[in-house]
Design an enzyme around this catalytic site. Structure first.
Site, PDB file in Angstrom:
ATOM      1  N   SER A  35       0.982  -1.101  -0.204  1.00  0.00           N
ATOM      2  CA  SER A  35       0.551  -0.042  -0.057  1.00  0.00           C
ATOM      3  C   SER A  35       0.488   1.308   0.038  1.00  0.00           C
ATOM      4  CB  SER A  35      -1.147   0.238   1.053  1.00  0.00           C
ATOM      5  OG  SER A  35      -2.120  -1.256   1.036  1.00  0.00           O
ATOM      6  N   HIS A  59       7.098   5.908   1.594  1.00  0.00           N
ATOM      7  CA  HIS A  59       7.749   4.885   1.036  1.00  0.00           C
ATOM      8  C   HIS A  59       8.562   5.028  -0.075  1.00  0.00           C
ATOM      9  CE1 HIS A  59       4.462   2.150   2.465  1.00  0.00           C
ATOM     10  NE2 HIS A  59       5.421   1.738   3.369  1.00  0.00           N
ATOM     11  N   GLU A  80      12.186   7.564  10.156  1.00  0.00           N
ATOM     12  CA  GLU A  80      11.868   7.436  11.096  1.00  0.00           C
ATOM     13  C   GLU A  80      10.717   7.769  11.617  1.00  0.00           C
ATOM     14  OE1 GLU A  80      14.476  10.849  13.409  1.00  0.00           O
ATOM     15  OE2 GLU A  80      13.561  11.857  11.326  1.00  0.00           O
ATOM     16  N   LYS A  81       9.429   7.478  10.865  1.00  0.00           N
ATOM     17  CA  LYS A  81       7.824   7.770  11.073  1.00  0.00           C
ATOM     18  C   LYS A  81       7.522   6.414  12.585  1.00  0.00           C
ATOM     19  CE  LYS A  81       3.705   7.062  10.458  1.00  0.00           C
ATOM     20  NZ  LYS A  81       3.324   5.582  10.880  1.00  0.00           N
ATOM     21  N   ASP A  82       8.525   5.850  12.345  1.00  0.00           N
ATOM     22  CA  ASP A  82       8.716   4.430  13.003  1.00  0.00           C
ATOM     23  C   ASP A  82       9.715   4.084  13.964  1.00  0.00           C
ATOM     24  OD1 ASP A  82       5.955   2.763  12.596  1.00  0.00           O
ATOM     25  OD2 ASP A  82       7.333   3.406  10.305  1.00  0.00           O
ATOM     26  N   LEU A 104       2.333  10.396   6.369  1.00  0.00           N
ATOM     27  CA  LEU A 104       1.947   9.033   5.628  1.00  0.00           C
ATOM     28  C   LEU A 104       2.081   8.367   6.628  1.00  0.00           C
ATOM     29  CD1 LEU A 104       2.720  10.678   2.226  1.00  0.00           C
ATOM     30  CD2 LEU A 104       0.805  11.396   3.152  1.00  0.00           C
TER      31      LEU A 104
HETATM   32  P1  AMP Z   1       5.494  -0.056   6.335  1.00  0.00           P
HETATM   33  O1  AMP Z   1       5.086  -0.545   4.881  1.00  0.00           O
HETATM   34  O2  AMP Z   1       4.260   0.416   7.038  1.00  0.00           O
HETATM   35  O3  AMP Z   1       5.821  -1.443   6.961  1.00  0.00           O
HETATM   36  O4  AMP Z   1       6.422   0.749   6.293  1.00  0.00           O
HETATM   37  C1  AMP Z   1       7.765   0.195   5.028  1.00  0.00           C
HETATM   38  C2  AMP Z   1       9.071   1.260   5.848  1.00  0.00           C
HETATM   39  O5  AMP Z   1       8.100   3.075   5.356  1.00  0.00           O
HETATM   40  C3  AMP Z   1       8.849   1.759   8.332  1.00  0.00           C
HETATM   41  O6  AMP Z   1      10.207   1.489   7.058  1.00  0.00           O
HETATM   42  C4  AMP Z   1       8.355   3.201   7.246  1.00  0.00           C
HETATM   43  O7  AMP Z   1       9.051   3.270   8.814  1.00  0.00           O
HETATM   44  C5  AMP Z   1       8.728   3.899   6.380  1.00  0.00           C
HETATM   45  N1  AMP Z   1       7.247   4.923   6.281  1.00  0.00           N
HETATM   46  C6  AMP Z   1       6.545   5.181   5.879  1.00  0.00           C
HETATM   47  N2  AMP Z   1       5.324   5.989   6.512  1.00  0.00           N
HETATM   48  C7  AMP Z   1       6.974   6.821   6.410  1.00  0.00           C
HETATM   49  C8  AMP Z   1       6.446   8.370   6.203  1.00  0.00           C
HETATM   50  N3  AMP Z   1       5.018   9.129   6.181  1.00  0.00           N
HETATM   51  N4  AMP Z   1       7.561   9.144   5.552  1.00  0.00           N
HETATM   52  C9  AMP Z   1       8.864   7.924   5.663  1.00  0.00           C
HETATM   53  N5  AMP Z   1       9.146   6.788   5.650  1.00  0.00           N
HETATM   54  C10 AMP Z   1       7.791   6.168   6.387  1.00  0.00           C
END
Ligand code: AMP
Length: 280
Positions: A38, A43, A154-156, A189
């Site tokens: 998604s 990303h 850095e969001k997480d 996001l």
């Molecule tokens: P996820 O698909 O949610 O597991 O996220 C995959 C990667 O994208 C992880 O390293 C998250 O920290 C990063 N990520 C998610 N949202 C953001 C964002 N708004 N800005 C920067 N990186 C993000």
């Protein structure tokens, strides 16, 4: 000439570990962006950073069941593979790794993830087993992909902190921090934002702006527990939300802090039944 060649090289979609190993055999400086799909501009910023800094870029799409502490949450996690592949093709990533559960979990992971007492804070306190699942899947993915660099958001922040410590002490791969990307209302996001109504997304924007302002005001203050509690209660009342935590912690070691310098605000809350996290 090289530019043209790069343009015509097709993105490869790999479903099996053996195909992935074969595809990247002999490659150096491989960049890896693990995701749960998604895809959004957050990303995309990670992927662009990898494309610029690495010879080959692999993006994985895998909604990892073991990191969900709630089956319903896993089921309703947004999935949109068609759109994701379109985005990745447009970005010209080299490889998309899209394994099923069996590919990831068909071998024993001897590097166990165990959180210490001091790690059981913030999300680790409220989502039992979540980070054990994240660290385990990241260890498995790092073993399979063997990247030079792993790009994470850095969001997480707590996830980044725990995974970076774990991966860099067990592998040669480096974990690279990437800044949080926000929408026009400052909301970070997130794939989960797709589950919010338009009205709630606007509300999330107001809450986020309020926290940025709060941080600004804190720069002149000595932070007390009471000050934070008052803010938490005010947010809950004003926006009809359930705040899970609102804490100020040091950026380097995640210990509680009473000054904003070298620290961040960590925030998790429920908007209706959707759980959102951010840090400022
Ligand atoms: P996820 O698909 O949610 O597991 O996220 C995959 C990667 O994208 C992880 O390293 C998250 O920290 C990063 N990520 C998610 N949202 C953001 C964002 N708004 N800005 C920067 N990186 C993000």
């Amino acid at each position: 000439m090289f530019y043209l060649l790069k343009y015509f090289i097709q993105m490869k979609i790999l479903l099996r570990n053996s195909d992935l190993n074969e595809a990247i055999l002999g490659s150096t400086n491989v960049g890896f962006v693990p995701t749960m799909g998604s895809l959004h501009k957050g990303h995309i910023s990670l992927i662009k950073k990898s494309l610029i800094n690495c010879n080959k870029t692999i993006v994985s799409i895998f909604v990892n069941p073991t990191q969900f502490n709630n089956k319903k949450d896993y089921k309703k996690y947004p999935r949109n593979i068609k759109k994701d592949l379109k985005i990745l093709k447009r970005l010209k990533v080299n490889f998309v790794y899209k394994p099923d559960k069996n590919e990831i979990y068909n071998f024993k992971n001897k590097i166990k993830a165990k959180l210490s007492k001091k790690d059981k804070i913030l999300c680790a306190k409220y989502r039992k087993g979540h980070f054990e699942g994240v660290i385990d899947v990241m260890t498995r993915l790092t073993k399979i992909v063997n990247p030079s660099k792993i790009f994470m958001g850095e969001k997480d922040f707590q996830q980044l902190f725990l995974v970076k410590n774990h991966i860099e002490s067990n592998f040669k791969s480096k974990v690279i921090l990437c800044k949080t990307v926000r929408d026009k209302n400052k909301v970070a996001l997130s794939s989960r934002n797709l589950l919010l109504s338009k009205k709630d997304l606007i509300k999330a924007g107001k809450i986020t702006k309020e926290l940025f302002l709060f941080k600004k005001k804190l720069s002149k203050k000595n932070i007390t527990k009471n000050l934070i509690l008052i803010k938490k209660n005010k947010l809950e009342k004003l926006y009809n939300i359930n705040v899970e935590y609102l804490e100020i912690r040091n950026k380097k070691n995640l210990q509680l802090s009473n000054k904003i310098k070298d620290s961040k605000i960590f925030f998790a809350y429920y908007l209706k039944n959707i759980r959102l996290i951010d840090n400022f």
